[in-house]
Enzyme design. Structure first.
Site, short mmCIF file in Angstrom:
data_model
loop_
_atom_site.label_atom_id
_atom_site.label_comp_id
_atom_site.label_asym_id
_atom_site.label_seq_id
_atom_site.Cartn_x
_atom_site.Cartn_y
_atom_site.Cartn_z
N LYS A 142 53.18 44.71 37.19
CA LYS A 142 53.06 44.66 38.65
C LYS A 142 53.35 43.24 39.12
O LYS A 142 52.76 42.27 38.63
CB LYS A 142 51.66 45.09 39.11
CG LYS A 142 51.54 45.17 40.62
CD LYS A 142 50.25 45.85 41.05
CE LYS A 142 50.13 45.92 42.56
NZ LYS A 142 51.21 46.70 43.19
N HIS B 207 45.65 45.19 37.56
CA HIS B 207 46.76 46.12 37.38
C HIS B 207 47.50 45.82 36.08
O HIS B 207 47.22 44.82 35.41
CB HIS B 207 47.74 46.02 38.56
CG HIS B 207 47.27 46.67 39.81
ND1 HIS B 207 46.47 46.03 40.73
CD2 HIS B 207 47.46 47.92 40.29
CE1 HIS B 207 46.20 46.85 41.74
NE2 HIS B 207 46.80 48.01 41.50
#
Length: 240
Positions: A154, A150
């Protein structure tokens, strides 16, 4: 011909990436009326593009709504769930990393209104989860590894989606291992690998645009409001 009913929606977590995608896409959907957008901080403008904006501390002042869609932070979920329970409104929740208070509030809400909590609202991930369970059932003695990637902002790792995929494997008696990467602006990539002697299988989902999650959440909201109180899965709503 009867007019299509208008769904009154609250977007909770409106200042985040997913919240902004939800607001943009909902504005293009004639059957959805966003009656309130809620963010953690007090808004600089009360009305933006025709949508009333509220701070998270002002939940009690929200207008009537049919369903709330939440992509916020873990510490904001409990208050929203309690409000939905009080009003008998449905909740589509995509916030991961929930604490005990948030989990308890969702459990209480499910006794009074329809709820779906999911780490991922894409149809592809719903199918991937089913495939992982099937593979695990047939390959119980193989190694299982889940690798997720990600964007650098995140915070939770492994991702909620990775953990949900792992639960699908665990349900078939397989114990997965996890690895997490945070780099650049990656929207989301999940690889589930089953490895045996001399061979391996990889099941992969790559998201190139977070609009897929926003569209899935909006469609889940459409399908959730007519349900009886209880807790539903994305697969039940999006693949039915």
């Amino acid at each position: 011909m009867n007019a299509q009913p208008i769904l009154k929606v609250v977007i909770h977590g409106a200042s985040g990436r997913m919240g902004q995608a939800l607001l943009r896409l909902a504005a293009q959907m004639p059957d959805i009326d966003v009656v309130a957008a809620v963010a953690r901080r007090a808004p600089s403008q009360r009305v933006i593009d025709g949508v009333p904006h509220f701070a998270a501390s002002e939940l009690s002042g929200l207008p009537a709504f049919d369903v709330a869609i939440d992509f916020s932070l873990p510490d904001g979920v409990a208050a929203l769930a309690r409000l939905c329970a009080e009003r008998g409104a449905a909740l589509v929740c995509g916030t991961t990393g929930l604490d005990a208070e948030g989990e308890a509030a969702l459990a209480a809400l499910a006794g009074r209104a329809p709820l779906v909590w999911a780490s991922n609202y894409s149809l592809g991930v719903a199918v991937l989860t089913d495939l992982v369970a099937r593979a695990a059932a047939l390959l119980a003695d193989w190694d299982c590894d889940i690798v997720e990637s990600h964007h650098i902002h995140k915070k939770d790792a492994p991702s909620g989606t990775a953990l949900s995929l792992g639960q699908a494997a665990q349900g078939q008696g397989v114990q997965p291992r996890y690895a997490s990467l945070r780099a650049g602006d990656i929207v989301g990539e999940h690889t589930v690998q089953f490895a045996g002697l001399g061979e391996r299988i990889e099941l992969v989902h790559r998201a190139s645009n977070r609009d897929i999650f926003a569209r899935g959440a909006l469609e889940a909201a459409r399908r959730l409001v007519a349900r009886a109180p209880g807790r539903y899965s994305v697969a039940e709503l999006l693949t039915a």
